[in-house]
Write an enzyme that holds these catalytic residues in place. Structure first.
Site, short mmCIF file in Angstrom:
data_model
loop_
_atom_site.label_atom_id
_atom_site.label_comp_id
_atom_site.label_asym_id
_atom_site.label_seq_id
_atom_site.Cartn_x
_atom_site.Cartn_y
_atom_site.Cartn_z
N LYS A 43 0.84 -1.21 0.00
CA LYS A 43 0.00 0.00 0.00
C LYS A 43 0.87 1.25 0.00
O LYS A 43 0.63 2.20 -0.76
CB LYS A 43 -0.93 0.02 1.23
CG LYS A 43 -1.90 1.18 1.19
CD LYS A 43 -2.34 1.65 2.55
CE LYS A 43 -1.34 2.56 3.19
NZ LYS A 43 -1.77 3.14 4.45
N HIS B 9 -9.97 1.13 4.41
CA HIS B 9 -11.30 1.56 3.94
C HIS B 9 -11.60 0.96 2.57
O HIS B 9 -12.70 0.44 2.33
CB HIS B 9 -11.37 3.08 3.84
CG HIS B 9 -11.22 3.77 5.16
ND1 HIS B 9 -12.15 3.67 6.16
CD2 HIS B 9 -10.24 4.56 5.65
CE1 HIS B 9 -11.75 4.38 7.21
NE2 HIS B 9 -10.59 4.92 6.92
#
Ligand code: SF4
Length: 243
Positions: free
Chosen positions: A146, A166
């Site tokens: 990420k 999220h």
């Protein structure tokens, strides 16, 4: 953006570009101005983006921004950080979660960059293909998929689709990826499916949707713009949570 097609979500459980585009088009109606308060100020600066994203692990944007600014104030030049005691770095990061671990990892990552390029810079990566950049970034201490994707997208301006907590929650509930998928495998799956020109915007809009509507505990399915296509809408689990 209107590509003029509909799909049957209930039978298309695998990630398909059409499905992703449909989600994008619907979210675009709500989150046109989605942005990252943490990464926008450091956009186009790959080293600052790397440090800010490393700080943001398990920490909200407000505290991450505060910690990043404190770190920059303490070390206006990252070279100073390499010669600093770990306690001073920890002090600057203390409002962020896991700050001791982050202090060590940031120092180690910047040190490795200096060793590789002779200075604390990621500018050589501008000329590298995306895959090579990703491989290099994920080889740095404390840098996962990420963070690497955030550096690609925000720091280097290369199309990438970072999957954070999220994004992962929303794409799982939608049925774009399997319920047990890890963030890293979901990211590599979606990286190959999300069209390059919408990657960053979709990432930002999914985060916004996850914060405002598809929240972790009580998703607001009744007002969700994606409810007609969501595999989890009205599921027993979510009904229980909504109750
Ligand atoms: S319908 Fe509910 S579970 Fe599905 S995306 Fe919307 S808020 Fe999330």
């Amino acid at each position: 953006m209107d590509r003029g097609f509909e799909i049957d979500w209930r039978v298309n459980c695998v990630v398909e570009e059409n499905a992703v585009i449909l989600v994008f088009e619907k979210l675009e109606k709500m989150y046109q101005g989605a942005r990252s308060s943490l990464l926008e100020p450091v956009q186009n600066n790959p080293v600052d983006t790397l440090v800010a994203t490393m700080i943001s692990q398990a920490t909200n944007d407000t505290l991450s921004s505060r910690a990043f600014l404190q770190l920059k104030t303490e070390f206006p030049d990252w070279e100073y950080l390499l010669g600093a005691d770990t306690e001073i770095i920890e002090g600057a990061l203390s409002c962020a979660g896991l700050y001791r671990q982050k202090a060590k990892q940031i120092k180690a990552a910047l040190s490795k960059i200096k060793e590789d390029f002779g200075a604390i810079t990621l500018d050589p990566l501008y000329d590298w293909p995306k895959e090579r950049c990703f491989e290099y970034l994920t080889s740095l201490p404390g840098v996962g998929p990420k963070t690497a994707a955030c550096v690609l997208a925000f720091g280097l301006g290369k199309p990438a689709f970072p999957v954070d907590t999220h994004v992962l929650r929303v794409v799982k509930r939608l049925g774009l990826v399997g319920e047990t998928e890890a963030a890293s495998s979901a990211q590599s799956m979606l990286e190959g499916v999300v069209p390059e020109d919408i990657k960053m915007k979709l990432h930002l809009m999914l985060i916004e949707h996850g914060r405002r509507v598809c929240t972790a505990r009580k998703p607001k399915c009744n007002v969700c713009i994606l409810k007609d296509m969501c595999q989890s809408c009205n599921s027993h689990v979510l009904e229980a949570n909504n109750g």
